[in-house]
Scaffold this motif. Structure first.
Motif, PDB file in Angstrom:
ATOM      1  N   GLN A  39     -22.229  64.961  18.459  1.00 23.42           N
ATOM      2  CA  GLN A  39     -22.090  66.335  18.236  1.00 23.42           C
ATOM      3  C   GLN A  39     -21.565  66.534  16.736  1.00 23.42           C
ATOM      4  O   GLN A  39     -20.361  66.065  16.548  1.00 23.42           O
ATOM      5  CB  GLN A  39     -21.285  67.018  19.063  1.00 23.42           C
ATOM      6  CG  GLN A  39     -21.170  68.675  18.903  1.00 23.42           C
ATOM      7  CD  GLN A  39     -20.487  69.212  20.074  1.00 23.42           C
ATOM      8  OE1 GLN A  39     -19.882  68.777  20.934  1.00 23.42           O
ATOM      9  NE2 GLN A  39     -20.741  70.495  20.305  1.00 23.42           N
ATOM     10  N   LYS A  43     -22.791  72.264  15.379  1.00 26.21           N
ATOM     11  CA  LYS A  43     -23.953  71.715  16.113  1.00 26.21           C
ATOM     12  C   LYS A  43     -23.940  71.593  17.603  1.00 26.21           C
ATOM     13  O   LYS A  43     -22.651  71.324  17.933  1.00 26.21           O
ATOM     14  CB  LYS A  43     -24.896  70.636  15.479  1.00 26.21           C
ATOM     15  CG  LYS A  43     -25.382  71.270  14.094  1.00 26.21           C
ATOM     16  CD  LYS A  43     -25.934  70.193  13.518  1.00 26.21           C
ATOM     17  CE  LYS A  43     -26.428  70.308  12.005  1.00 26.21           C
ATOM     18  NZ  LYS A  43     -27.494  69.225  11.446  1.00 26.21           N
ATOM     19  N   GLU A  44     -24.837  71.635  18.157  1.00 26.03           N
ATOM     20  CA  GLU A  44     -24.743  71.497  19.900  1.00 26.03           C
ATOM     21  C   GLU A  44     -24.939  69.787  19.787  1.00 26.03           C
ATOM     22  O   GLU A  44     -25.428  69.237  19.028  1.00 26.03           O
ATOM     23  CB  GLU A  44     -25.962  72.092  20.541  1.00 26.03           C
ATOM     24  CG  GLU A  44     -25.789  73.524  20.420  1.00 26.03           C
ATOM     25  CD  GLU A  44     -26.907  74.139  21.604  1.00 26.03           C
ATOM     26  OE1 GLU A  44     -26.912  75.199  21.645  1.00 26.03           O
ATOM     27  OE2 GLU A  44     -27.792  73.371  22.000  1.00 26.03           O
ATOM     28  N   ARG A  45     -24.423  69.362  21.014  1.00 23.08           N
ATOM     29  CA  ARG A  45     -24.432  67.958  21.388  1.00 23.08           C
ATOM     30  C   ARG A  45     -25.993  67.470  21.717  1.00 23.08           C
ATOM     31  O   ARG A  45     -26.490  68.199  22.449  1.00 23.08           O
ATOM     32  CB  ARG A  45     -23.511  67.846  22.538  1.00 23.08           C
ATOM     33  CG  ARG A  45     -23.150  66.213  22.771  1.00 23.08           C
ATOM     34  CD  ARG A  45     -22.556  65.924  23.927  1.00 23.08           C
ATOM     35  NE  ARG A  45     -20.894  66.504  23.714  1.00 23.08           N
ATOM     36  CZ  ARG A  45     -19.862  66.297  24.548  1.00 23.08           C
ATOM     37  NH1 ARG A  45     -19.940  65.657  25.629  1.00 23.08           N
ATOM     38  NH2 ARG A  45     -18.434  66.860  23.945  1.00 23.08           N
TER      39      ARG A  45
END
Length: 119
Positions: A39, A43-45
């Motif tokens: 991550q 931002k998203e994982r």
């Protein structure tokens, strides 16, 4: 809940290499799939790579050809070898363990280890 202990993060220059390791609190034979997610800030994982007990690996396109995932049952350790690192690989990397019990899947996460790639 499986406890996961990660190691190996750090700071490296672009083009360099790092190796991340993760040791689960239980035998990997009891864990169906183990993998690494990352991550980055804002931002998203996302999945980096995972591998199941049959040895089948799933590698994200963004790291394919540069990263390798492996399971060592003798050491009860999962390893992510990262080569040709790029600044965009900078993120917190999390070890993940997924176990299936009947129709249900159970997730466990490590505490995360920082990987920073300087340009």
């Amino acid at each position: 809940q499986v406890q996961l202990v990660e190691s190996g993060g750090g700071l490296v220059q672009s083009g360099g290499s790092l190796r991340l390791s993760c040791v689960p609190s239980e035998s990997m034979l009891s864990i169906n799939v183990m993998g690494w997610y990352r991550q980055a800030p804002g931002k998203e994982r996302e999945l980096v790579a995972d591998i199941d007990n049959d040895g089948s690996a799933n590698i994200a396109d963004s790291v394919k050809g540069r990263f390798t995932i492996s399971r060592d049952y003798a050491k009860n350790t999962i390893t992510l070898q990262m080569n040709s690192l790029k600044p965009e690989d900078t993120a917190v990397y999390y070890c993940n363990a997924r176990r299936r019990r009947g129709p249900l899947w159970y997730n466990s996460w490590g505490q995360g280890t920082q990987v920073t790639v300087s340009s």
